[in-house]
Scaffold this motif. Structure first.
Motif, PDB file in Angstrom:
ATOM      1  N   LYS A  18     -15.520-108.360  -6.179  1.00 12.47           N
ATOM      2  CA  LYS A  18     -14.900-108.008  -7.210  1.00 12.47           C
ATOM      3  C   LYS A  18     -15.683-108.343  -8.534  1.00 12.47           C
ATOM      4  O   LYS A  18     -15.800-107.500  -9.351  1.00 12.47           O
ATOM      5  N   ALA A  19     -16.565-109.294  -8.329  1.00 15.60           N
ATOM      6  CA  ALA A  19     -17.555-109.666  -9.543  1.00 15.60           C
ATOM      7  C   ALA A  19     -18.275-108.748  -9.685  1.00 15.60           C
ATOM      8  O   ALA A  19     -18.991-108.365 -10.792  1.00 15.60           O
ATOM      9  N   ALA A  21     -18.207-105.688  -9.035  1.00 20.43           N
ATOM     10  CA  ALA A  21     -17.565-104.433  -9.610  1.00 20.43           C
ATOM     11  C   ALA A  21     -17.221-104.577 -11.129  1.00 20.43           C
ATOM     12  O   ALA A  21     -17.660-103.897 -12.019  1.00 20.43           O
ATOM     13  N   ARG A  22     -16.964-105.945 -11.426  1.00 21.35           N
ATOM     14  CA  ARG A  22     -16.456-106.309 -12.838  1.00 21.35           C
ATOM     15  C   ARG A  22     -17.694-106.228 -13.801  1.00 21.35           C
ATOM     16  O   ARG A  22     -17.674-105.790 -14.782  1.00 21.35           O
ATOM     17  N   ASN A  23     -18.842-106.975 -13.143  1.00 26.41           N
ATOM     18  CA  ASN A  23     -20.087-107.000 -13.943  1.00 26.41           C
ATOM     19  C   ASN A  23     -20.762-105.481 -14.277  1.00 26.41           C
ATOM     20  O   ASN A  23     -21.070-105.205 -15.293  1.00 26.41           O
ATOM     21  N   ASP A  24     -20.512-104.706 -13.229  1.00 25.95           N
ATOM     22  CA  ASP A  24     -20.902-103.003 -13.391  1.00 25.95           C
ATOM     23  C   ASP A  24     -20.062-102.609 -14.512  1.00 25.95           C
ATOM     24  O   ASP A  24     -20.683-101.786 -15.364  1.00 25.95           O
ATOM     25  N   ALA A  25     -18.854-102.811 -14.421  1.00 26.69           N
ATOM     26  CA  ALA A  25     -17.949-102.259 -15.657  1.00 26.69           C
ATOM     27  C   ALA A  25     -18.431-102.727 -16.981  1.00 26.69           C
ATOM     28  O   ALA A  25     -18.416-102.010 -17.991  1.00 26.69           O
ATOM     29  N   PHE A  26     -18.638-104.169 -16.936  1.00 28.82           N
ATOM     30  CA  PHE A  26     -19.223-104.747 -18.024  1.00 28.82           C
ATOM     31  C   PHE A  26     -20.384-104.232 -18.727  1.00 28.82           C
ATOM     32  O   PHE A  26     -20.834-104.097 -19.929  1.00 28.82           O
ATOM     33  N   LYS A  29     -19.905-101.002 -20.408  1.00 32.72           N
ATOM     34  CA  LYS A  29     -19.338-101.160 -21.810  1.00 32.72           C
ATOM     35  C   LYS A  29     -20.483-101.577 -22.725  1.00 32.72           C
ATOM     36  O   LYS A  29     -20.456-101.029 -23.917  1.00 32.72           O
ATOM     37  N   SER A  46     -24.582-108.013 -11.271  1.00 30.84           N
ATOM     38  CA  SER A  46     -23.787-107.104 -10.601  1.00 30.84           C
ATOM     39  C   SER A  46     -24.431-106.955  -9.109  1.00 30.84           C
ATOM     40  O   SER A  46     -23.910-107.056  -7.879  1.00 30.84           O
ATOM     41  N   GLU A  49     -24.504-110.258  -7.144  1.00 26.50           N
ATOM     42  CA  GLU A  49     -23.075-110.478  -6.424  1.00 26.50           C
ATOM     43  C   GLU A  49     -23.111-109.594  -5.176  1.00 26.50           C
ATOM     44  O   GLU A  49     -22.383-109.964  -4.347  1.00 26.50           O
TER      45      GLU A  49
END
Ligand code: FE2
Ligand code: FE2
Length: 166
Positions: A18-19, A21-26, A29, A46, A49
């Motif tokens: 999850k981390a 995927a989240r950092n990739d989305a960050f 952005k 990312s 992780e």
């Protein structure tokens, strides 16, 4: 290995995935906002992780088989997502009238079917010495072989939204 450690590995694997995927989305952005260096850092973390997640998966019992077994597992997971999991999620989102979410879940369901098809093809391609390139739609995750289409058949995204993944 004691049972608790096996559970902890599963927990850590999910959390690190999850981390990643989240950092990739960050990162995306940050890129949009013009923070190129920050985006680079989010991408690096990312990636790190993902290293953690992969490491834990490899320590878990029976998660990585032979490549033939992994192809079969991957194929079955796509079918399950397409036939069982996404239909339930689509129904929930439809009941709550979340149109954007219904669209995202529906497109993912269709894409999983395509993923299953590609896994099935890959088994035959191996025998036929066929080595296609894969292009991935960055909007919905649809994959084409050998070249990007003018428009994504699932979400309609233009050619430029496809990334060659090697
Ligand atoms: Fe998939
Ligand atoms: Fe797409």
């Amino acid at each position: 290995m004691p049972e608790k450690t096996e559970k902890d590995l599963a927990y850590a694997f999910a959390a690190e995935s999850k981390a990643a995927a989240r950092n990739d989305a960050f990162a995306r952005k940050a890129e949009l906002d013009g923070y190129t260096q920050i985006a680079r850092l989010f991408r690096a973390v990312s990636n790190a992780e993902s290293v953690h997640a992969r490491r834990y998966l490899m320590l878990m019992r029976g998660k990585i088989g032979t490549t033939e077994e992994n192809l079969e597992t991957a194929f079955q997971n796509e079918i399950k997502a397409n036939v069982e999991e996404y239909p339930k999620l689509i129904k929930d989102a439809a009941q709550e009238d979340k149109k954007g979410v219904v669209k995202a879940f529906s497109q993912s369901r269709d894409v999983e079917d395509r993923h299953a098809e590609l896994y099935k093809k890959a088994m035959n391609d191996m025998l036929a010495d066929r080595e296609p390139d894969y292009y991935v739609c960055q909007v919905c995750g649809y994959i084409t072989e050998d070249e990007a289409p003018d428009n994504c058949p699932v979400c309609g995204a233009v050619k430029a939204k496809f990334t060659l993944v090697n």
